[in-house]
Design a protein around this motif. Sequence first.
Motif, PDB file in Angstrom:
ATOM      1  N   LEU A 193      39.063  73.022  67.170  1.00  0.00           N
ATOM      2  CA  LEU A 193      37.609  72.832  67.109  1.00  0.00           C
ATOM      3  C   LEU A 193      37.036  72.412  68.454  1.00  0.00           C
ATOM      4  O   LEU A 193      35.878  72.667  68.744  1.00  0.00           O
TER       5      LEU A 193
ATOM      6  N   HIS B 154      41.118  66.060  67.967  1.00  0.00           N
ATOM      7  CA  HIS B 154      41.638  67.357  67.522  1.00  0.00           C
ATOM      8  C   HIS B 154      42.960  67.672  68.228  1.00  0.00           C
ATOM      9  O   HIS B 154      43.942  68.082  67.598  1.00  0.00           O
TER      10      HIS B 154
ATOM     11  N   GLU C  12      43.593  76.236  59.480  1.00  0.00           N
ATOM     12  CA  GLU C  12      42.280  75.753  59.042  1.00  0.00           C
ATOM     13  C   GLU C  12      41.974  74.484  59.823  1.00  0.00           C
ATOM     14  O   GLU C  12      42.319  73.392  59.391  1.00  0.00           O
TER      15      GLU C  12
ATOM     16  N   ASP D  93      39.556  72.480  60.367  1.00  0.00           N
ATOM     17  CA  ASP D  93      38.806  71.334  59.856  1.00  0.00           C
ATOM     18  C   ASP D  93      39.363  70.840  58.523  1.00  0.00           C
ATOM     19  O   ASP D  93      38.736  70.051  57.836  1.00  0.00           O
ATOM     20  N   TYR D  94      40.565  71.311  58.159  1.00  0.00           N
ATOM     21  CA  TYR D  94      41.239  70.855  56.950  1.00  0.00           C
ATOM     22  C   TYR D  94      42.690  70.517  57.242  1.00  0.00           C
ATOM     23  O   TYR D  94      43.374  71.244  57.962  1.00  0.00           O
TER      24      TYR D  94
ATOM     25  N   ALA E 287      39.620  67.904  53.697  1.00  0.00           N
ATOM     26  CA  ALA E 287      38.671  68.035  54.796  1.00  0.00           C
ATOM     27  C   ALA E 287      38.725  66.825  55.716  1.00  0.00           C
ATOM     28  O   ALA E 287      38.988  65.700  55.273  1.00  0.00           O
ATOM     29  N   ALA E 288      38.465  67.062  57.000  1.00  0.00           N
ATOM     30  CA  ALA E 288      38.446  65.972  57.978  1.00  0.00           C
ATOM     31  C   ALA E 288      37.431  64.908  57.569  1.00  0.00           C
ATOM     32  O   ALA E 288      37.654  63.715  57.803  1.00  0.00           O
ATOM     33  N   ARG E 289      36.333  65.303  56.930  1.00  0.00           N
ATOM     34  CA  ARG E 289      35.309  64.318  56.549  1.00  0.00           C
ATOM     35  C   ARG E 289      35.838  63.326  55.499  1.00  0.00           C
ATOM     36  O   ARG E 289      35.359  62.207  55.413  1.00  0.00           O
TER      37      ARG E 289
ATOM     38  N   LEU F 193      30.813  66.059  60.411  1.00  0.00           N
ATOM     39  CA  LEU F 193      31.186  67.148  61.303  1.00  0.00           C
ATOM     40  C   LEU F 193      29.971  67.927  61.790  1.00  0.00           C
ATOM     41  O   LEU F 193      30.015  68.586  62.807  1.00  0.00           O
TER      42      LEU F 193
ATOM     43  N   GLY G 228      40.337  64.186  63.624  1.00  0.00           N
ATOM     44  CA  GLY G 228      40.875  65.531  63.767  1.00  0.00           C
ATOM     45  C   GLY G 228      42.041  65.659  62.807  1.00  0.00           C
ATOM     46  O   GLY G 228      42.763  64.690  62.561  1.00  0.00           O
TER      47      GLY G 228
ATOM     48  N   THR H 126      46.789  63.492  61.182  1.00  0.00           N
ATOM     49  CA  THR H 126      45.404  63.227  61.562  1.00  0.00           C
ATOM     50  C   THR H 126      45.382  62.263  62.740  1.00  0.00           C
ATOM     51  O   THR H 126      46.293  61.457  62.917  1.00  0.00           O
TER      52      THR H 126
END
Length: 200
Positions: free
Chosen positions: A18, A47, A90, A92-93, A106-108, A132, A145, A151
């Motif tokens: 990302l 990331h 992926e 962001d996952y 998900a990163a969130r 994000l 990330g 993570t």
Amino acid sequence: MSIHDERDEEMERERPLLCGRSADELLDQVAAGRGHVRDEHQQGCVHCQAALGEYGRLWAPMADLAAEEVVAPEGRFDQVLRRLRGALSEPDYAVLPGPDGLTRIAARVVVVTARRSAQSVPGVRVALSRTLSGDDEPGGDVVAGVAGASTAVEITLAADYGEDLNALADRVRATVADRIREITGLSTTELTVVIDDVLQ
């Protein structure tokens, strides 16, 4: 391997993180034994940190085989390379394989878990998050990330005045890493705490 598998593998190799960095370059860095050597960008990029941590974990069996000077079983090297390339399919996952399928996180989710965990530590006044999409909540940021089962997290927070800030940062790191592991199953490869303010 079918033509479709080769095409999918080629697309995964070309997909950047990302932050725009090449996943293949990070893999080369880990394979060369330099995963712990971070350039200026990598030192501040969750990331890259997550990808290097995940690649280091996934590359460990190859490093062990190389140290033992044994011949790898047929196809083992290709299998490990496929897993390495798939770790960032992926960006962001996080992706956790299980006996009945994959779990995508998900990163969130990591961001919310880290923020709430940090806020539970005595001496932390505020630790808010940025989504994000870049929408900010006032007072501070948590960014994460994710790569495969790893993570990297950076938390910016305000502390109570008079706290031992080094000790507080250690407590935040331990609490957040433990809670992320409990809730998501992810391994926190790096956890940076930025204390941006103290409040009375």
